[in-house]
Motif scaffolding. Structure first.
Motif, PDB file in Angstrom:
ATOM      1  N   LEU A  63      -3.574 -12.726 -20.395  1.00 25.41           N
ATOM      2  CA  LEU A  63      -2.876 -12.462 -19.136  1.00 25.41           C
ATOM      3  C   LEU A  63      -1.396 -12.375 -19.474  1.00 25.41           C
ATOM      4  O   LEU A  63      -0.851 -13.268 -20.132  1.00 25.41           O
ATOM      5  CB  LEU A  63      -3.088 -13.617 -18.148  1.00 25.41           C
ATOM      6  N   ASP A  64      -0.746 -11.316 -19.021  1.00 17.61           N
ATOM      7  CA  ASP A  64       0.692 -11.146 -19.250  1.00 17.61           C
ATOM      8  C   ASP A  64       1.393 -11.155 -17.886  1.00 17.61           C
ATOM      9  O   ASP A  64       1.015 -10.391 -16.993  1.00 17.61           O
ATOM     10  CB  ASP A  64       0.929  -9.815 -19.963  1.00 17.61           C
ATOM     11  N   VAL A  65       2.372 -12.035 -17.728  1.00 19.59           N
ATOM     12  CA  VAL A  65       3.148 -12.078 -16.482  1.00 19.59           C
ATOM     13  C   VAL A  65       4.620 -11.915 -16.841  1.00 19.59           C
ATOM     14  O   VAL A  65       5.148 -12.663 -17.668  1.00 19.59           O
ATOM     15  CB  VAL A  65       2.933 -13.400 -15.712  1.00 19.59           C
ATOM     16  N   ASP A  66       5.249 -10.916 -16.231  1.00 17.27           N
ATOM     17  CA  ASP A  66       6.668 -10.640 -16.493  1.00 17.27           C
ATOM     18  C   ASP A  66       7.472 -10.907 -15.229  1.00 17.27           C
ATOM     19  O   ASP A  66       7.036 -10.577 -14.119  1.00 17.27           O
ATOM     20  CB  ASP A  66       6.875  -9.162 -16.845  1.00 17.27           C
ATOM     21  N   SER A  67       8.673 -11.464 -15.441  1.00 19.55           N
ATOM     22  CA  SER A  67       9.578 -11.694 -14.318  1.00 19.55           C
ATOM     23  C   SER A  67      10.859 -10.903 -14.531  1.00 19.55           C
ATOM     24  O   SER A  67      11.286 -10.693 -15.671  1.00 19.55           O
ATOM     25  CB  SER A  67       9.911 -13.184 -14.205  1.00 19.55           C
ATOM     26  N   SER A 115      11.923 -12.289 -18.452  1.00 11.86           N
ATOM     27  CA  SER A 115      11.212 -13.408 -19.065  1.00 11.86           C
ATOM     28  C   SER A 115       9.710 -13.179 -18.884  1.00 11.86           C
ATOM     29  O   SER A 115       9.290 -12.353 -18.058  1.00 11.86           O
ATOM     30  CB  SER A 115      11.667 -14.753 -18.477  1.00 11.86           C
ATOM     31  N   GLU A 116       8.932 -13.932 -19.642  1.00 12.25           N
ATOM     32  CA  GLU A 116       7.510 -13.572 -19.729  1.00 12.25           C
ATOM     33  C   GLU A 116       6.680 -14.789 -20.090  1.00 12.25           C
ATOM     34  O   GLU A 116       7.150 -15.674 -20.813  1.00 12.25           O
ATOM     35  CB  GLU A 116       7.404 -12.501 -20.835  1.00 12.25           C
ATOM     36  N   ILE A 117       5.455 -14.836 -19.584  1.00 17.53           N
ATOM     37  CA  ILE A 117       4.484 -15.835 -20.038  1.00 17.53           C
ATOM     38  C   ILE A 117       3.182 -15.096 -20.338  1.00 17.53           C
ATOM     39  O   ILE A 117       2.774 -14.208 -19.567  1.00 17.53           O
ATOM     40  CB  ILE A 117       4.283 -16.969 -18.996  1.00 17.53           C
ATOM     41  N   GLY A 152      10.480  -8.535 -31.645  1.00 14.18           N
ATOM     42  CA  GLY A 152       9.247  -7.767 -31.513  1.00 14.18           C
ATOM     43  C   GLY A 152       8.753  -7.614 -30.084  1.00 14.18           C
ATOM     44  O   GLY A 152       7.717  -6.995 -29.856  1.00 14.18           O
ATOM     45  N   HIS A 153       9.504  -8.184 -29.133  1.00 13.90           N
ATOM     46  CA  HIS A 153       9.106  -7.995 -27.731  1.00 13.90           C
ATOM     47  C   HIS A 153       8.987  -6.509 -27.418  1.00 13.90           C
ATOM     48  O   HIS A 153       9.843  -5.711 -27.827  1.00 13.90           O
ATOM     49  CB  HIS A 153      10.143  -8.654 -26.804  1.00 13.90           C
ATOM     50  N   ILE A 154       7.939  -6.143 -26.698  1.00 13.31           N
ATOM     51  CA  ILE A 154       7.764  -4.742 -26.300  1.00 13.31           C
ATOM     52  C   ILE A 154       8.273  -4.602 -24.874  1.00 13.31           C
ATOM     53  O   ILE A 154       7.721  -5.222 -23.955  1.00 13.31           O
ATOM     54  CB  ILE A 154       6.288  -4.324 -26.369  1.00 13.31           C
ATOM     55  N   ALA A 155       9.321  -3.820 -24.718  1.00 15.76           N
ATOM     56  CA  ALA A 155       9.906  -3.662 -23.382  1.00 15.76           C
ATOM     57  C   ALA A 155       9.236  -2.500 -22.665  1.00 15.76           C
ATOM     58  O   ALA A 155       9.590  -1.346 -22.867  1.00 15.76           O
ATOM     59  CB  ALA A 155      11.406  -3.429 -23.486  1.00 15.76           C
ATOM     60  N   CYS A 156       8.230  -2.817 -21.870  1.00 12.39           N
ATOM     61  CA  CYS A 156       7.594  -1.761 -21.074  1.00 12.39           C
ATOM     62  C   CYS A 156       8.529  -1.351 -19.943  1.00 12.39           C
ATOM     63  O   CYS A 156       8.497  -0.230 -19.468  1.00 12.39           O
ATOM     64  CB  CYS A 156       6.271  -2.245 -20.500  1.00 12.39           C
ATOM     65  N   ALA A 157       9.381  -2.296 -19.500  1.00 12.65           N
ATOM     66  CA  ALA A 157      10.355  -1.989 -18.446  1.00 12.65           C
ATOM     67  C   ALA A 157      11.600  -2.825 -18.705  1.00 12.65           C
ATOM     68  O   ALA A 157      11.497  -4.010 -19.033  1.00 12.65           O
ATOM     69  CB  ALA A 157       9.774  -2.323 -17.082  1.00 12.65           C
ATOM     70  N   GLY A 191       4.697  -7.477 -30.236  1.00 10.83           N
ATOM     71  CA  GLY A 191       4.933  -7.939 -28.872  1.00 10.83           C
ATOM     72  C   GLY A 191       4.578  -9.393 -28.633  1.00 10.83           C
ATOM     73  O   GLY A 191       4.005 -10.077 -29.488  1.00 10.83           O
ATOM     74  N   VAL A 192       4.921  -9.848 -27.451  1.00 11.37           N
ATOM     75  CA  VAL A 192       4.583 -11.214 -27.047  1.00 11.37           C
ATOM     76  C   VAL A 192       3.060 -11.322 -26.901  1.00 11.37           C
ATOM     77  O   VAL A 192       2.462 -12.341 -27.230  1.00 11.37           O
ATOM     78  CB  VAL A 192       5.283 -11.588 -25.716  1.00 11.37           C
ATOM     79  N   CYS A 193       2.446 -10.247 -26.430  1.00 12.51           N
ATOM     80  CA  CYS A 193       0.987 -10.268 -26.248  1.00 12.51           C
ATOM     81  C   CYS A 193       0.275 -10.384 -27.590  1.00 12.51           C
ATOM     82  O   CYS A 193      -0.662 -11.181 -27.743  1.00 12.51           O
ATOM     83  CB  CYS A 193       0.529  -9.020 -25.490  1.00 12.51           C
ATOM     84  N   GLY A 194       0.712  -9.588 -28.581  1.00 13.78           N
ATOM     85  CA  GLY A 194       0.110  -9.679 -29.908  1.00 13.78           C
ATOM     86  C   GLY A 194       0.345 -11.050 -30.515  1.00 13.78           C
ATOM     87  O   GLY A 194      -0.567 -11.628 -31.138  1.00 13.78           O
TER      88      GLY A 194
END
Ligand code: SME
Length: 163
Positions: free
Chosen positions: A130-134, A114-116, A104-109, A82-85
Motif C-alpha cells: 500500500l502506498d500513501v502519499d501526502s 511525504s509518503e508511507i 531513489g524516490h520515484i516522483a509520480c507527482a 523507489g520507496v515501494c521497491g
C-alpha cells in the motif's frame, strides 16, 4: 452496507479506529480482489484526503500498479527502485518524512511531499504494498503505521479466499 463512510473528528488514531470496522464491513462477503482493493484505497483516501492512495502488486520481478485513488501514477516499479521497491525489499513499513531526501524516490507527482508504504504478506511473502502519499511534509507517524497495518491485516486474513 451504506455507500457513505461515517466520518469523525479526532486524532489520526481515532479516525483509524473509526475506519477499520467500516473497511471490514465493505469486504464482508465480497471475494473479488480488485473490487476489494479499490474500496480499501477509496476508503482511506476519502477519510483522510491524502494526495494519493493505492496499491502496487508483486508480479514477476516488479511491482505493478493496482487500484488507486489520486492522479495517474507510474505503472511499473522494479524492486530496486523507489520507496515501494525499498519497502518490498526490507519487508517492513517505511515512512518517508520528506521524499526529496529519500535516495531513489520515484516522483509520480511533484506535489507529493511525504509518503508511507506498507507491505502486505501472504504465506510469508510480500504480495503487494500500500502506498500513501501526502502533499504535506512529515505527514505520517506511528499512528498511521499502526492504523494502516491493521487495515492491511484484513487483506492478509482474506487473501487466500479472494479471486
Ligand atoms: N513514490 C513511489 C512511487 C509511486 S507513486 O508515488 C504513486 C516510490 O518512490 O516508490
Amino acid at each position: 452496507m451504506a455507500e457513505d463512510l461515517i466520518k469523525i473528528n479526532g486524532t489520526r488514531a481515532d479516525q483509524y479506529a473509526n475506519l477499520y470496522p467500516q473497511v471490514k464491513s465493505l469486504l464482508d462477503g465480497e471475494l473479488d480482489t480488485y473490487a476489494n482493493l479499490a474500496n480499501i484505497a477509496a476508503a482511506i483516501h476519502d477519510i483522510f484526503g491524502f494526495f494519493w492512495v493505492g496499491f502496487y502488486l508483486v508480479k514477476g520481478d516488479e511491482l505493478v500498479l493496482g487500484p488507486f485513488q489520486g492522479p495517474v501514477a507510474c505503472t511499473r516499479i522494479p524492486f530496486h527502485k523507489g520507496v515501494c521497491g525499498y519497502t518490498y525489499r526490507v519487508g517492513k513499513t517505511v515512512i518517508v518524512p520528506n521524499v526529496d531526501e529519500f535516495p531513489g524516490h520515484i516522483a509520480c507527482a511533484s506535489a507529493s511531499k511525504s509518503e508511507i508504504v506498507v507491505p502486505v504478506y501472504f504465506e510469508n511473502k510480500v504480495i503487494l504494498v500500500l502506498d500513501v502519499d501526502s502533499d504535506c511534509l512529515n505527514d505520517f507517524n506511528a499512528e498511521d503505521q499502526i492504523g494502516l497495518e491493521k487495515i492491511m491485516g484484513l487483506i492478509e486474513e482474506n487473501w487466500g479466499n479472494w479471486n
